[in-house]
Structures are given as C-alpha cells and as structure tokens.
Write an enzyme that holds these catalytic residues in place. Sequence first.
Site, PDB file in Angstrom:
ATOM      1  N   SER A   1     -25.465 142.904 -50.247  1.00  0.00           N
ATOM      2  CA  SER A   1     -25.139 143.935 -51.234  1.00  0.00           C
ATOM      3  C   SER A   1     -23.760 144.548 -50.995  1.00  0.00           C
ATOM      4  O   SER A   1     -22.754 143.873 -51.091  1.00  0.00           O
ATOM      5  CB  SER A   1     -26.240 145.000 -51.212  1.00  0.00           C
ATOM      6  OG  SER A   1     -26.106 145.900 -52.269  1.00  0.00           O
TER       7      SER A   1
ATOM      8  N   ASP B   1     -20.875 146.477 -57.098  1.00  0.00           N
ATOM      9  CA  ASP B   1     -20.865 146.170 -55.669  1.00  0.00           C
ATOM     10  C   ASP B   1     -20.915 144.661 -55.481  1.00  0.00           C
ATOM     11  O   ASP B   1     -20.890 143.902 -56.456  1.00  0.00           O
ATOM     12  CB  ASP B   1     -22.012 146.874 -54.942  1.00  0.00           C
ATOM     13  CG  ASP B   1     -23.382 146.366 -55.345  1.00  0.00           C
ATOM     14  OD1 ASP B   1     -23.498 145.792 -56.445  1.00  0.00           O
ATOM     15  OD2 ASP B   1     -24.338 146.540 -54.578  1.00  0.00           O
TER      16      ASP B   1
ATOM     17  N   ASP C   1     -23.048 142.393 -54.866  1.00  0.00           N
ATOM     18  CA  ASP C   1     -24.049 141.524 -55.504  1.00  0.00           C
ATOM     19  C   ASP C   1     -24.381 141.952 -56.921  1.00  0.00           C
ATOM     20  O   ASP C   1     -25.265 141.377 -57.550  1.00  0.00           O
ATOM     21  CB  ASP C   1     -25.315 141.434 -54.656  1.00  0.00           C
ATOM     22  CG  ASP C   1     -26.166 142.691 -54.698  1.00  0.00           C
ATOM     23  OD1 ASP C   1     -25.584 143.786 -54.833  1.00  0.00           O
ATOM     24  OD2 ASP C   1     -27.398 142.598 -54.580  1.00  0.00           O
TER      25      ASP C   1
ATOM     26  N   ASP D   1     -25.741 144.631 -58.378  1.00  0.00           N
ATOM     27  CA  ASP D   1     -26.872 145.441 -58.841  1.00  0.00           C
ATOM     28  C   ASP D   1     -26.549 146.935 -58.858  1.00  0.00           C
ATOM     29  O   ASP D   1     -27.332 147.743 -59.333  1.00  0.00           O
ATOM     30  CB  ASP D   1     -28.140 145.166 -58.028  1.00  0.00           C
ATOM     31  CG  ASP D   1     -28.016 145.524 -56.554  1.00  0.00           C
ATOM     32  OD1 ASP D   1     -26.910 145.908 -56.109  1.00  0.00           O
ATOM     33  OD2 ASP D   1     -29.034 145.404 -55.832  1.00  0.00           O
TER      34      ASP D   1
END
Length: 444
Positions: A101, A240, A242, A244
Amino acid sequence: MSRKFFGTDGVRGRVGEFPITPEFAMKLGWAAGRVLSQRGTHKVLIGKDTRISGYLLETALEAGLISAGIDVRLLGPMPTPAVSYLTHTFRAEAGIVISASHNPYYDNGIKFFSGDGSKLADEIELAIEAELEQPMVCESSEKLGKAQRIEDASGRYIEFCKSHLPNHMSLSGYKIVLDCANGATYHIAPNVFRELGADVHTIACTPNGLNINEKCGATHTDELQKAVVELGADLGIAYDGDGDRVMMVDHLGRQIDGDEIIYMIARSAKQRGRLTGGVVGTLMSNMGLELALAELDIPFVRSKVGDRYVMELLQEKGWRIGGENSGHVINLDHTGTGDGIVASLQVLASMMDTNLSLAELSHGMTKLPQVLVNVKFEKGSAPLDNMHVKEVIAKVEAELHGQGRVLIRKSGTEPLIRVMVEGREQDQVQEYAERIAAAVKLAS
C-alpha cells in the site's frame, strides 16, 4: 485461534525478512491453494503494485498455487480495487494482491480477496494459517494448475472506472493534476481521466520499482499542492501505491482528506435521496466529520481503524458509505472495496451536479485540529501497558475537559504506536500529542 501471519491487511513485512521471503510466499500460495481447492476454487488472480519485489513474490506465489492444483491468472501491475473487481468479473474464486500500500519500496505484503471481491473471510484466513503448519506436498503432474497472463486487464478496469461518471457528464474543461505515487495507478488513472475529457497533467507517474510512495502520493501531497497552484489547475488528485486511497487538492492548493471526501459523497447521496442509513468512520475520523453529518441528520458511527472493520460495520448495519481519513473511501453502491479512482470520480460528479469548485463543495465541514505522532517501538515491548504512559494519557484527557479526544493504538502494518490528539486549539493539541509521544518513547 489467533492469527500468526495475517494482520488487518494481509501478510506484511520487510522484503527478505520473514515472512516476506520467497520460501514463505511459495508456502503461502500452496497453503491458500489447498484451502481454497477444498471450497471448489481452482482459479486465482494475482495482481501487484510497482515495487521491485513484486516480481519475486508473484513468481513464488504462482509456483505454490500451481503446486496445489490451482490455475493462476496474472494481471501484472494493477490497483488493489482492480484486482477485487476483476476477481469478481472473471468468476475466479479468489484474488491476491502483492502490495504494501502506502509503505516504502522495501516493504511488501500479500492480501487476498474472495470471489465476490471482498476481503477473505476470517475462517478462511485461519484455515490457511493452519495449513501452513503442514508439510508442503506437490500435486501429481496431471493435477497441477496452469498459468496465463490476462493481457487486457488494464483496459477492462479503465472502462469500469469510467462507468462511474454518468454518461451525460464529461470532464472537458477541467484541468486536473494526478499524482500516482509511482504506483499501480500510473497506467490507469491518466487514461481514465483523459478518456473522460480532462486536461491531465501527471507527477510521480514513472515507476522504477524503487520510487513507489517516495515523497509523493496520498501520504505526501506537498508536490501536488504546489503543482496545482503553479499550473492553475482546477484540482489535484493523489493516490497511494496500490490505488485504494485518495487525497484531493482544491484550486487553492488546500488538501482535502478522506473525511472531507466521505462528507461530500454522503451529502450528495442525501441530496439525491440515495443515502441508505448513515456513514461509518473510524476511531481516527475527525470529530468535525461527525458534527457536520449531524447537521445533515446523517447518522455516524465509528469502527476500529482499518478498512476491513469499516466494511464489517457497513455490512452489519446495512449502510453503504464509509471510510477513513487516510483516504480509504467505500461506497458500496459503486464498488465492493475502497477505490481511489472511483471515489474521486464521485466527487467530480458532485462538482458538476452543483456547478461548484472542489473548495466550495467541501464547505460545510470544519475539521477540528488533530495531531498524529508516530512512535517506533521495539518488538516485545509493551509501552501502552506502562503505568507512566497511562498516567500521562489520563492527565491529558482531564485537561481536554471533554472538548477533544485522545486515541493511542498500535499500527496494524508497522512497528509504530500512533498517538492522536484532537481538540479545539492547534497549539494545545500539538503539545498534548508530543507529551504523550515522549512518554511512549521513554517506555519503548
């Protein structure tokens, strides 16, 4: 049975250190394959973000899954919500995301989605952990799985994202700066917004495997704020690593965080008569969000920190909108998990519906001063159990006189104690947070 490897967001750690090693990743793939195959699963999707270790972990997971008789579909670099969506649309019984993340490149993680695109159920995670204790046994050759790369995965997800802006709307005339954190949205978000008509400028959109989240993205919006003002853009959007999480920046260069995005989406749903129930925030949600929603007669409740807990409470109450101030925004009327691109499109749709700028649209919610201090602690220590720390916290709470909040918790993904203090006066809140953090550091 307690979890040994799975945290609030899958298995996380530093690459090369247990459990983020090729040996463990292969064993995890095998164990997951064994458990999932008992439930009828024989097809699993694997996506990853752009950090260099993704190649290593992808190959190891693929080998483990195939050895357990599971067919693997490789998506390549793909946002976490895209893996959730594609797992469902490909009728796969599970999806795997290789990502840490918002963490630096030297960290990585492995998390799972079920066939409907939601986080894997607790009982399945526990079953996988139990299987990890067993010796690894490869299936016979005729029962091995196969691997295949899905070449049009990005195109499928781009069209999915675009579908969340009403057909009669176009972003023509909007100048938008996108910060993709050198992460998984780098080849997705710019195409989504350009195809919808926007004049798109990008920063942090050239990943090299090592620069993911490096002074960019949703956790570091300074460069985006500067770029929006210098370019005279209408707004900026930061994701960010990833994809999400999302943060936004108005034309004045002011950051709009997850709480404000949730407020704007919930208020729009209420105005259109499409709000079901209320809003779920977390213990970290700013009290200003709670007060602003109350002004609109929208119920608000808090879950534990972590998007999986927000999701659990949404499902329990039958509500649709929730999220975290860090930028996880969930709207179950649109997606089954937090999706940064879709959430930002919902805000843009509200801007066009109301003919307001992002700065104007965010009016109505005033955040209370909130200070977050992260304190590193050594594994094995328990600073939150320290008597002096407890005494300092109690004294600060008494001095707040009910006009603020103190929240102390361990991070679910890093060796950090997070100290959050919220109140009416910025300087006072800062001093309280630093006082508690000093006590925690002394006890660590």
